[in-house]
Scaffold this active site. Sequence first.
Site, PDB file in Angstrom:
ATOM      1  N   HIS A  77       0.836  -1.205   0.000  1.00  0.00           N
ATOM      2  CA  HIS A  77       0.000   0.000   0.000  1.00  0.00           C
ATOM      3  C   HIS A  77       0.865   1.247   0.000  1.00  0.00           C
ATOM      4  CE1 HIS A  77       0.458   0.762   4.403  1.00  0.00           C
ATOM      5  NE2 HIS A  77       0.350  -0.544   4.552  1.00  0.00           N
ATOM      6  N   ASP A  79      -0.246   4.287   0.991  1.00  0.00           N
ATOM      7  CA  ASP A  79      -0.624   5.301   1.972  1.00  0.00           C
ATOM      8  C   ASP A  79       0.070   5.077   3.312  1.00  0.00           C
ATOM      9  OD1 ASP A  79      -2.239   2.939   2.293  1.00  0.00           O
ATOM     10  OD2 ASP A  79      -3.589   4.060   3.595  1.00  0.00           O
ATOM     11  N   ASP A 103       6.099   0.909   7.682  1.00  0.00           N
ATOM     12  CA  ASP A 103       4.759   0.530   7.204  1.00  0.00           C
ATOM     13  C   ASP A 103       4.295   1.529   6.153  1.00  0.00           C
ATOM     14  OD1 ASP A 103       2.252  -0.555   6.949  1.00  0.00           O
ATOM     15  OD2 ASP A 103       1.541   0.107   8.900  1.00  0.00           O
ATOM     16  N   GLU A 133      -4.971   1.632   2.590  1.00  0.00           N
ATOM     17  CA  GLU A 133      -4.990   0.434   3.429  1.00  0.00           C
ATOM     18  C   GLU A 133      -5.195   0.784   4.889  1.00  0.00           C
ATOM     19  OE1 GLU A 133      -3.448  -2.746   6.049  1.00  0.00           O
ATOM     20  OE2 GLU A 133      -2.723  -0.708   5.856  1.00  0.00           O
ATOM     21  N   GLU A 134      -4.803   2.009   5.266  1.00  0.00           N
ATOM     22  CA  GLU A 134      -4.767   2.363   6.693  1.00  0.00           C
ATOM     23  C   GLU A 134      -6.112   2.868   7.221  1.00  0.00           C
ATOM     24  OE1 GLU A 134      -2.440   1.565   8.508  1.00  0.00           O
ATOM     25  OE2 GLU A 134      -0.515   1.673   7.481  1.00  0.00           O
ATOM     26  N   GLU A 162       4.253  -6.057   3.717  1.00  0.00           N
ATOM     27  CA  GLU A 162       3.986  -5.387   4.994  1.00  0.00           C
ATOM     28  C   GLU A 162       5.148  -5.655   5.954  1.00  0.00           C
ATOM     29  OE1 GLU A 162       1.645  -3.437   6.105  1.00  0.00           O
ATOM     30  OE2 GLU A 162      -0.163  -3.748   4.912  1.00  0.00           O
ATOM     31  N   HIS A 336       3.240   2.961  12.673  1.00  0.00           N
ATOM     32  CA  HIS A 336       2.315   3.973  13.219  1.00  0.00           C
ATOM     33  C   HIS A 336       2.901   4.710  14.417  1.00  0.00           C
ATOM     34  CE1 HIS A 336      -1.296   1.467  11.476  1.00  0.00           C
ATOM     35  NE2 HIS A 336      -0.274   1.577  10.642  1.00  0.00           N
TER      36      HIS A 336
END
Length: 361
Positions: A77, A79, A103, A133-134, A162, A336
Amino acid sequence: MVRHMANPLTPDVLVDPVVLTRTLVDIESVSRDEKVIADCVEEVLQQTPHLTTDRLGNTVMARTDLGHDQRIVLAGHLDTVPIDNNFPSTGVDDLIYGCGTSDMKSGVALALHLAATLPDPCYDITFLFYEAEEIEAQYNGLHLVAQAHPEWLQADFAVLLEPTYGVVEAGCQGTLRAKIRTTGRRAHTARAWRGVNAIHAVGEALRRLEDYRPRTVTIDGCTYREGLNAVRISGGVAGNVVPDECTLEVNLRFAPDRTEKQALEHVHEVFAGFDVELTDSAPGAMPGLSAAPAREFLTAVGAEPAAKLGWTDVARFAALGIPALNYGPGDPLLAHAPDEHVEIGKIRDGAATLHRWLAPR
Ligand SMILES: [Zn+2]
């Protein structure tokens, strides 16, 4: 395409997955704001002669068509979660700090580096660089592709890049939420014998949870640990009223040998005698390590796989009958986090592994 800057994904950037990671991190792409990064990626792939490129929203697909009888997917992903004083990237010794380093722009960098530098892989490859995706599943690029262009996902095996810190994490557990509801009869607490207390009635359900022994299941050498937990409770009318309703919300994380239907049946069994209402559920994914490309991938990595306990997009592939796993250079524990970073060595190891696996034979 209208863009006001030169594409930073130049050939000398693409050739080095470490420089490429930093360059991708420095293109801001918080969820729902992936147009610029998708434009840059699409342009590079379009200029790569051995790839056919297509796009859906801010999801970019590129594929080889070399006539191999097996096809793999490499997906990541584009994003990130919102930036948190961690943009643009910074380099400290052998670490790259910044939003999305772990990530998962280091994983995206591996796929994009391969797309640009490996014209003759031993399998046909579909590259998917997807949006959103987030955030909520309705925006997820893979979800949208599965609806609009399911043929883009067709493959014998898929790797999502990932963060796994260089370990193969296979399959994923399913998740199910349900509400256990009890009812009673309201009364003034001064004359409580006229009522039936719905909160007291939940006590039996909580005792069953306390006594619950979750399963541990090993599939293809991966050990999954289930869990059944109360996650929310609500009830009560006023400080002087015997309550007539109480709701206990439970979350079951289940190993991929159970279907969603079987998982729900299990929750009904545990709470036999109670009113059980399904809130939502998502299936698990079997590790699927017996397919030939998967076995060769494990050989290239040279380490034992581990079970994925969280729910990830590999389940979207599993739902289409495509075995899928997670493998990426980032550390999932840093995802994150404001101090998110990635080790340069893990990026180099990842690139070497993918080249070993996919080099022409
Ligand atoms: Zn991610």
